[in-house]
Every structure is written in structure tokens, then in C-alpha cells.
Write an enzyme that holds these catalytic residues in place. Structure first.
Site, PDB file in Angstrom:
ATOM      1  N   CYS A  53      70.990  73.415  61.277  1.00 30.19           N
ATOM      2  CA  CYS A  53      72.099  73.059  61.871  1.00 30.19           C
ATOM      3  C   CYS A  53      73.242  73.003  60.954  1.00 30.19           C
ATOM      4  O   CYS A  53      74.394  73.663  61.061  1.00 30.19           O
ATOM      5  CB  CYS A  53      72.112  71.687  62.705  1.00 30.19           C
ATOM      6  N   HIS A  77      78.335  69.825  62.024  1.00 34.89           N
ATOM      7  CA  HIS A  77      76.993  69.142  62.094  1.00 34.89           C
ATOM      8  C   HIS A  77      77.284  67.586  62.189  1.00 34.89           C
ATOM      9  O   HIS A  77      77.579  66.509  61.240  1.00 34.89           O
ATOM     10  CB  HIS A  77      76.095  69.068  60.770  1.00 34.89           C
TER      11      HIS A  77
END
Length: 482
Positions: A73, A127
Site C-alpha cells: 500500500c 497510506h
């Protein structure tokens, strides 16, 4: 009289500048966490049902072979939102928050703000999906306004695991919960986006980033989404016995025997886990539909670029692996589609590989953003909108951890691990990547050609602030436009 003329000249330039802003398209960027190519428009899974995502694909351009820069991610989002690859920045991990380490980098929302856009964000875009993370890492400075719901993106039933897997960490879990959509994190992300689409922005264009957390684990969504996916109707992905026998040693260093897949298999939970994933996808797709409805209902269909992008792929047992963090097709293939008013053609499809790194330079071209001082590591796809035969000048590079690489061309995937181990797959004859051709001498030329796209510089991931400070100085020399 001279001063009066200068005054009117400046006024004219100011009005011209405002007019140019008014002509610039709005942008709605929808980011989705952990969604692989199980959207029905991709045709990769027989039971995929994503009618709302498909609506955008049907009205614009769908990229069948889009790939992430890293199957994780944080670094994937960092690369997309800065236009710089991990091999440029040295940011390979979720813990490597670029905004703290390299505050001088211009991100996508920063550049839109500099161009005169109103800049809004919500949910998981960078993130981080809590208010604390947004504040701690200074992301809010990139936006005029950023909204994070108070709801947990991963609610549990009584805060206890429903499917405990003993010593396996991190484990996954899933289950239907007795709640309404409106109590879910992603519902409130969509609601905020809708409020901005309903607002009167005057002549000022807006950039709106909408970050949906599902189908990121854990997979707890309202029970009705599980009811719509009966266990007995779940189709398992294609698995091959002894699939890993032809892998090099380096693959097992990056890919140890996967305890999650093994435990799910042992307990007979594979169907249930995939049911949880599909239920989460279905819930997320409904929220996407709410945002797309608001775009249409508020008159933004003809003045707004819409992009849907997922940060990486996701294994559901293929190659005996669960989740992501790998260099195979399932981990790296992402969802990417866009609708650009007046430029994209409905139901158009591009099959040649593209990278997540290409999104930022594409938007910079389409929205006439000011030149930034850093070069791009990707390529603008804007030429593709007028020339359907355009192809990316280079294959797509994906990096995992440090010094493990995959190069994806139109036909082949070549993987080189840090210890020299190799994999090569021919996607024309082997879309499931079951047959490693790396040691077949007939493919030596192919391997040599693809290996030319692997970085010759070995940038390690900085671990301490002193290392980051040194890397920041190096980065200036690597990325500054001459």
C-alpha cells in the site's frame, strides 16, 4: 497614461488566468485498497459483480494491463502520488512516509493546489486512514480540506476474531455484521465526496481524491453482502498442485511457505475467505456508485475527469499465496480506468502495459498543471487519447522490498531476485504463470532484453533520519529537471 495601460494589461492577464482555470477540468480520483482485477469488466473472475465500476469502464477507457510499482500500500501510493519510483526515492516500505522524509517533493494534491484548484481529500489516499496519521504525517497541508471518518475501516464482531488462526500473523478475518451501510467508514467517505460534488465551486476547478478502504482486510461488512454471496456458489481461483516446484531459491526468500493460505486450506475456510473478499468488493462498489451518481446528478459529467485506480493486486490462493507483497501477476496487476470528457471514447480498451507512475504526468498534461522541478519516472498517457496505437516506451517495472524486480512487457513477465534467481512467464500461453521458463535457453534473448529495464543503481531503503537526509540531497540531483 503609461501606468494606466500597465494596470489594464495586468488586469487582462489576471482575467485570462482566471479564464484558463475555469476551462480546466475537475478531477475525481477514486483510489481502492487491495482490489485485484476481480472487476467484472476485466473478465478475470467468473463471479465478479462490479456494476458501478463497470459503468465508468463502459463510458471511458479501460486499461487491461495496468501495474503497480510495488505490491504494498504505502510505497505504491507514494509512487503514484509523487510520480517517482521507489528506486528513485528509496521508499519501499509502508513505514517510509515520504512527506516526513522528503518534504520538498511536490505531490499530486500540492501541484493541483498550485494550479489554482480547490483540493479535497477523504479516506485512504496516502497510506494512512486515521485522523492521527493524517495530522502526524502533515498530509493535511497538501489539501484545502481533508476528511477522515471516525468509523473504523475494519470493524469486528465483539472485537474478537471469528476465524482464529492461532499463531498465524497477520491473520485475516471476515464476517457479516448487523449494521447499516451508513455506519461504515467507506460509506462516510462517499458521503463526504458527494457533499463536495454538490457544492457550488463557482469558476474554480476542483481536485477530489476519494480513498475507499475496502476490500482491504479484515472483511467485515453488512450481512446483506454476505447473503448475496452464498458459500456454495463461491468459485475458487485456479490452483495448480506443486506450482512452486520450478521457483528459484530467491523466490522463497521473498515468498516463504504462506501460513495464511495453508491454514485456510487446512481448516476448509478458502470458500469463506473468498466470500468475505467478494462481499467487501460488492460493498465498496456500491459506494463507488454513489459517487458516480453524484457526478452525473450535479452536472459534472462533461467537465470532470474521473479515474478509478487500485493500489496493487491481491492473491487469493493463486501460486499458494494469500494477500500481496509478491512480484507475480496477481499481486501486481491493478485496476485502472479513466473518463476524460471530449477525449476518451466509450467502451475503449488499451491492452498494452502501463504503470501507476503514468497517472500523475497524464493528469498534469490533461489539466495543464504548472511545470514542477522534478522529472517524472512515468509517462503521460495523454497521447493515447488521440492515438490508440500509442504504447508505453518501456515495459513496466515493479519492485518488492529492495533489489527484487519484475519487468512486464506485452507478452512476458521477467522476475529477478536479489540473489540472482529468475522467473520468466509467457502470458500468451501461460496466463496463470505456472511454467517458469527462466532456465530454457530458447528464452535467453528475451531475458536479456527485459533485464535491460532493471535499474543498474542499487538504492537501499533508508532506515534513520540521517540516512534520509543524505538521500534527500541525492534525490535532488537525480530528479531535478536540468
Amino acid at each position: 497614461m503609461k501606468y494606466l495601460n500597465i494596470k489594464y494589461l495586468l488586469l487582462g492577464l489576471f482575467c485570462l488566468n482566471l479564464a484558463s482555470y475555469a476551462k480546466r477540468p475537475n478531477v475525481v480520483l477514486i483510489t481502492i485498497d487491495d482490489l485485484n482485477d476481480w472487476a467484472s469488466c476485466m473478465g478475470a473472475y467468473p463471479d465478479a459483480r462490479t456494476p458501478n465500476i463497470d459503468r465508468l469502464a463502459d463510458s471511458g477507457l479501460l486499461f487491461m494491463n495496468a501495474y503497480c510499482t510495488t505490491a504494498q500500500c504505502g510505497p505504491s501510493r507514494t509512487a503514484m502520488l509523487t510520480g517517482l519510483d521507489a528506486n528513485t526515492t528509496g521508499l519501499y516500505r509502508n513505514e517510509d512516509y515520504w512527506k516526513v522524509r522528503f518534504p520538498g517533493l511536490q505531490s499530486m494534491p500540492m501541484l493541483f493546489g498550485k494550479a489554482g484548484y480547490a483540493v479535497y481529500g477523504t479516506g485512504k489516499v496516502f497510506h494512512g486512514n486515521t485522523q492521527k496519521q493524517i495530522q502526524e504525517y502533515c498530509f493535511e497541508k497538501d489539501w484545502d480540506e481533508y476528511f477522515v471518518p471516525n468509523d473504523s475501516p475494519t470493524p469486528r464482531i465483539n472485537n474478537q476474531p471469528v476465524h482464529p488462526m492461532e499463531d498465524v500473523k497477520p491473520w485475516i478475518d471476515w464476517g457479516g455484521i448487523d449494521t447499516d451501510d451508513s455506519e461504515m467508514f467507506d460509506y462516510n467517505v462517499a458521503s463526504y465526496a458527494i457533499s463536495k460534488l454538490e457544492a457550488n465551486h463557482g469558476d474554480q476547478p476542483f481536485f477530489l481524491a476519494v480513498g475507499f478502504h475496502k476490500p482491504h482486510a479484515e472483511w467485515f461488512v453488512p450481512q446483506k453482502y454476505f447473503d448475496a454471496r452464498p458459500l456454495e456458489e463461491i468459485t475458487l481461483p485456479l490452483y495448480k498442485a506443486n506450482d512452486l516446484e520450478d521457483l528459484p531459491t530467491g523466490a522463497f526468500k521473498l515468498t516463504p511457505n504462506d501460513p495464511i493460505f495453508q491454514r485456510l486450506n487446512e481448516k476448509g475456510w478458502l470458500n469463506g475467505a473468498i466470500q468475505g473478499y467478494l462481499a467487501s468488493v460488492d460493498f465498496m462498489d456500491v459506494q463507488v456508485g454513489r459517487v458516480l451518481d453524484a457526478i452525473e446528478e450535479n452536472g459534472h459529467t462533461e467537465d470532470t475527469i474521473v479515474i478509478i485506480w487500485s493500489d496493487h493486486g491481491f492473491h487469493l490462493g493463486e501460486k499458494e499465496h494469500w494477500m500481496k507483497h509478491r512480484l507475480w501477476e496477481r499481486s501486481t496487476n491493478t485496476l485502472l480506468m479513466m473518463r476524460v470528457p471530449g477525449k476518451t471514447t466509450a467502451k475503449s480498451v488499451h491492452a498494452s502495459p502501463v504503470s501507476s507512475l503514468d497517472i500523475f504526468p497524464t493528469l498534469a498534461d490533461l489539466c495543464d498543471l504548472p511545470k514542477r522541478k522534478y522529472r517524472w519516472d512515468g509517462y503521460s498517457l495523454s497521447e493515447l487519447l488521440t492515438n490508440p496505437d500509442w504504447k508505453r516506451p518501456k515495459p513496466v517495472l515493479t519492485t518488492q522490498a529492495t533489489h527484487n524486480y519484475a519487468v512486464r512487457s506485452e507478452r512476458y513477465r521477467y522476475i529477478l531476485y536479489e540473489d540472482g534467481g529468475e522467473e520468466l512467464y509467457d502470458h500468451l500461453t501461460d496466463p496463470n504463470e505456472w511454467n517458469n521458463l527462466a532456465h530454457d535457453s530458447n528464452y535467453d534473448t528475451i531475458k536479456t532484453e527485459l533485464s535491460l529495464h532493471i535499474p543498474d543503481h542499487k538504492i537501499k531503503a533508508p532506515r534513520y533520519q540521517k540516512e534520509f537526509n543524505k538521500r534527500a540531497k541525492e534525490l535532488q540531483n537525480l530528479t531535478l529537471l536540468k
